[in-house]
Motif scaffolding. Sequence first.
Motif, mmCIF file in Angstrom:
data_model
loop_
_atom_site.group_PDB
_atom_site.id
_atom_site.type_symbol
_atom_site.label_atom_id
_atom_site.label_comp_id
_atom_site.label_asym_id
_atom_site.label_seq_id
_atom_site.Cartn_x
_atom_site.Cartn_y
_atom_site.Cartn_z
ATOM 1 N N UNK A 1 32.759 38.243 44.851
ATOM 2 C CA UNK A 1 32.921 37.123 45.786
ATOM 3 C C UNK A 1 32.977 37.642 47.220
ATOM 4 N N UNK A 2 33.701 38.722 47.455
ATOM 5 C CA UNK A 2 33.773 39.293 48.800
ATOM 6 C C UNK A 2 32.377 39.681 49.292
ATOM 7 N N UNK A 3 31.583 40.265 48.405
ATOM 8 C CA UNK A 3 30.208 40.616 48.779
ATOM 9 C C UNK A 3 29.383 39.362 49.083
ATOM 10 N N UNK A 4 29.539 38.337 48.269
ATOM 11 C CA UNK A 4 28.827 37.075 48.490
ATOM 12 C C UNK A 4 29.191 36.471 49.846
ATOM 13 N N UNK A 5 30.420 36.715 50.270
ATOM 14 C CA UNK A 5 30.905 36.184 51.546
ATOM 15 C C UNK A 5 30.560 37.098 52.723
ATOM 16 N N UNK A 6 29.737 38.114 52.485
ATOM 17 C CA UNK A 6 29.234 38.936 53.578
ATOM 18 C C UNK A 6 29.993 40.221 53.849
ATOM 19 N N UNK A 7 30.955 40.555 52.996
ATOM 20 C CA UNK A 7 31.719 41.790 53.176
ATOM 21 C C UNK A 7 31.133 42.885 52.284
ATOM 22 N N UNK A 8 31.432 44.112 52.605
ATOM 23 C CA UNK A 8 31.086 45.233 51.734
ATOM 24 C C UNK A 8 32.311 45.484 50.871
ATOM 25 N N UNK A 9 32.145 45.399 49.556
ATOM 26 C CA UNK A 9 33.315 45.528 48.680
ATOM 27 C C UNK A 9 32.951 46.283 47.417
ATOM 28 N N UNK A 10 33.924 47.066 46.938
ATOM 29 C CA UNK A 10 33.756 47.745 45.661
ATOM 30 C C UNK A 10 35.068 47.712 44.897
ATOM 31 N N UNK A 11 34.954 47.580 43.584
ATOM 32 C CA UNK A 11 36.118 47.594 42.707
ATOM 33 C C UNK A 11 36.161 48.940 41.997
ATOM 34 N N UNK A 12 37.330 49.580 42.046
ATOM 35 C CA UNK A 12 37.498 50.898 41.433
ATOM 36 C C UNK A 12 38.840 50.971 40.706
ATOM 37 N N UNK A 13 38.882 51.710 39.597
ATOM 38 C CA UNK A 13 40.184 51.943 38.961
ATOM 39 C C UNK A 13 41.107 52.647 39.952
#
Length: 171
Positions: free
Chosen positions: A26-38
Amino acid sequence: MTAKVLVAYGTTNGSTAEIAETVAEVLRTEGLTAEALPARTVRSVWSYDAVVVGGALYTGRWHKDARRFVRRHRGDLAARPVWLFSSGPLDPSASERDIPPVPGVERAMSRLHALGHITFGGCLREGARGRVARMILRGGKGGDFRDFAGIEDWAREVAADLTSDVRAGRR
């Protein structure tokens, strides 16, 4: 400038990872650069403009990887916008009302000056690891209580907060 956001999570059976991946998407869809990591794999948060930390709840405590992540990176986290989430109730209560953070998460919020916290419903499926998980499943209390529409709404709120801060030159 696009804000770079880390979504770090602690999970045992993957349910919280799926929530974190949804938040990052969702953050990426909203124009942000985002990654999920353990959370256990993150060595530094220095390159991120903001951080979301999530942890599964087990017997009233946040997942150990989320707790350790917050403790290890406390100084750097306090210098940037931070939001926290928990996942865990194995019933629809998280979709019906606001569930306050457990005491350890509340302390982390205070120390980090976190901008928000939310508790999402959890998910426990057959084959889950852990003695307690197996006991819960034997007792018929498993199931998937995550509300992905609610998770996406919350992530959009985080994105809106971040994009307004970036436009205003604040971080």
